[in-house]
Write an enzyme that holds these catalytic residues in place. Structure first.
Site, PDB file in Angstrom:
ATOM      1  N   ASP A 243       0.877  -1.161   0.000  1.00 48.42           N
ATOM      2  CA  ASP A 243       0.000   0.000   0.000  1.00 48.42           C
ATOM      3  C   ASP A 243       0.920   1.219   0.000  1.00 48.42           C
ATOM      4  O   ASP A 243       2.091   1.114   0.374  1.00 48.42           O
ATOM      5  CB  ASP A 243      -0.876  -0.044   1.255  1.00 48.42           C
ATOM      6  CG  ASP A 243      -1.681   1.220   1.430  1.00 48.42           C
ATOM      7  OD1 ASP A 243      -2.331   1.640   0.455  1.00 48.42           O
ATOM      8  OD2 ASP A 243      -1.650   1.800   2.541  1.00 48.42           O
TER       9      ASP A 243
ATOM     10  N   ASP B 214      -0.133   5.065   0.817  1.00 48.88           N
ATOM     11  CA  ASP B 214      -0.406   6.071   1.857  1.00 48.88           C
ATOM     12  C   ASP B 214      -0.322   5.451   3.249  1.00 48.88           C
ATOM     13  O   ASP B 214      -1.115   4.573   3.594  1.00 48.88           O
ATOM     14  CB  ASP B 214      -1.812   6.659   1.663  1.00 48.88           C
ATOM     15  CG  ASP B 214      -1.972   7.381   0.331  1.00 48.88           C
ATOM     16  OD1 ASP B 214      -1.037   8.087  -0.077  1.00 48.88           O
ATOM     17  OD2 ASP B 214      -3.038   7.240  -0.294  1.00 48.88           O
TER      18      ASP B 214
HETATM   19  C1  BG6 Z   1      -5.880   5.525  -0.044  1.00 46.50           C
HETATM   20  C2  BG6 Z   1      -5.977   6.289   1.250  1.00 46.50           C
HETATM   21  O1  BG6 Z   1      -4.564   5.124  -0.256  1.00 46.50           O
HETATM   22  O2  BG6 Z   1      -6.309   6.325  -1.139  1.00 46.50           O
HETATM   23  C3  BG6 Z   1      -7.396   6.798   1.437  1.00 46.50           C
HETATM   24  O3  BG6 Z   1      -5.619   5.462   2.348  1.00 46.50           O
HETATM   25  C4  BG6 Z   1      -7.801   7.638   0.212  1.00 46.50           C
HETATM   26  O4  BG6 Z   1      -7.486   7.542   2.623  1.00 46.50           O
HETATM   27  C5  BG6 Z   1      -7.652   6.801  -1.046  1.00 46.50           C
HETATM   28  O5  BG6 Z   1      -9.150   8.081   0.354  1.00 46.50           O
HETATM   29  C6  BG6 Z   1      -8.004   7.569  -2.313  1.00 46.50           C
HETATM   30  O6  BG6 Z   1      -7.032   8.576  -2.528  1.00 46.50           O
HETATM   31  P1  BG6 Z   1      -7.127   9.694  -3.635  1.00 46.50           P
HETATM   32  O7  BG6 Z   1      -5.716  10.261  -3.662  1.00 46.50           O
HETATM   33  O8  BG6 Z   1      -7.492   9.041  -4.917  1.00 46.50           O
HETATM   34  O9  BG6 Z   1      -8.141  10.667  -3.184  1.00 46.50           O
HETATM   35 MG    MG Z   2      -2.750   3.152   3.596  1.00 46.54          MG
END
Ligand code: BG6
Ligand code: MG
Length: 210
Positions: free
Chosen positions: A7, A9
């Site tokens: 993963d 984030d």
């Molecule tokens: C995930 C995060 O990696 O990506 C979530 O943990 C987030 O919190 C999701 O909502 C979507 O991200 P983005 O950048 O497409 O808004």
């Molecule tokens: Mg994450």
């Protein structure tokens, strides 16, 4: 085992804090209560599904159009914050551990729900580093659906039984389990009873994978 799918984030880079800051600003502007505990439920979850969780605390109902505008507002704030990212924002132990895993012959991939994945990888100097990148731009179902990890293992040419997934979210651990992967959890996911290997620091991965 032949592959490891990470993963992004909250595992590779501290963008989980930036997601929180951007959602917090949006929630404050709308006078919606939002805290770190609610934020933990957004980990691994798509942007629109995250918004729905935040709106559980709202005192009014929002039209679909208003919801799209709120999600876009958050994303614009988030993308401004992303511009400040540098390789120094890789989480502790990430650089050394990934280099060592590559040297041991593991294939490495990203499996993230985020549509901002390509930009983030560029900012932190990981453009082209991973053997495969599966992200929010190539899936129709977000975690806990296993789609993003299944696509990643497919891109690596490996079956799920030959791959570990590394996650900080319970939604991500559930996605890994549903896909038939071995699960490694850090942060919030290390506190989750269904996680197979629970770690406190990223470099502990080196002692688990074989
Ligand atoms: C995930 C995060 O990696 O990506 C979530 O943990 C987030 O919190 C999701 O909502 C979507 O991200 P983005 O950048 O497409 O808004
Ligand atoms: Mg994450």
């Amino acid at each position: 085992m032949k592959g490891i799918i990470f993963d992004l984030d909250g595992v590779i880079v501290s963008t989980d804090k930036l997601h929180y800051a951007a959602w917090k600003k949006m929630a404050d502007d709308e006078s919606i209560y939002f805290d770190e505990q609610i934020n933990n439920r957004l980990r691994g979850v798509s942007r629109m599904a995250s918004l729905e969780i935040i709106l559980e605390k709202a005192n009014k109902t929002y039209t679909d159009e208003e919801k799209l505008a709120l999600a876009e507002k958050k994303n614009n704030l988030y993308r401004e914050l992303l511009k400040e990212l540098t390789p120094a924002d890789r989480l502790p132990g990430v650089t050394k551990t990934l280099d060592e895993l590559k040297a041991r012959g593991f294939k490495l991939a990203i499996g993230s729900s985020s549509k901002n994945t390509p930009q983030i990888l560029k900012y932190i100097g990981f453009d082209g580093f991973f053997d495969a990148v599966s992200d929010g731009n190539n899936i129709t179902h977000s975690k806990p659906d296993p789609e993003v990890f299944l696509k990643a293992s497919e891109m690596l040419g490996l079956s799920p039984e030959d791959c570990y997934i590394v996650e900080d979210s319970t939604a991500g651990i559930e996605a890994g389990l549903a896909g038939g992967f071995s699960t490694i959890g850090i942060g919030d996911a290390a506190l989750y009873e269904r996680t197979l290997y629970k770690i406190r620091s990223f470099d502990e991965i080196l002692g688990i994978v074989k």
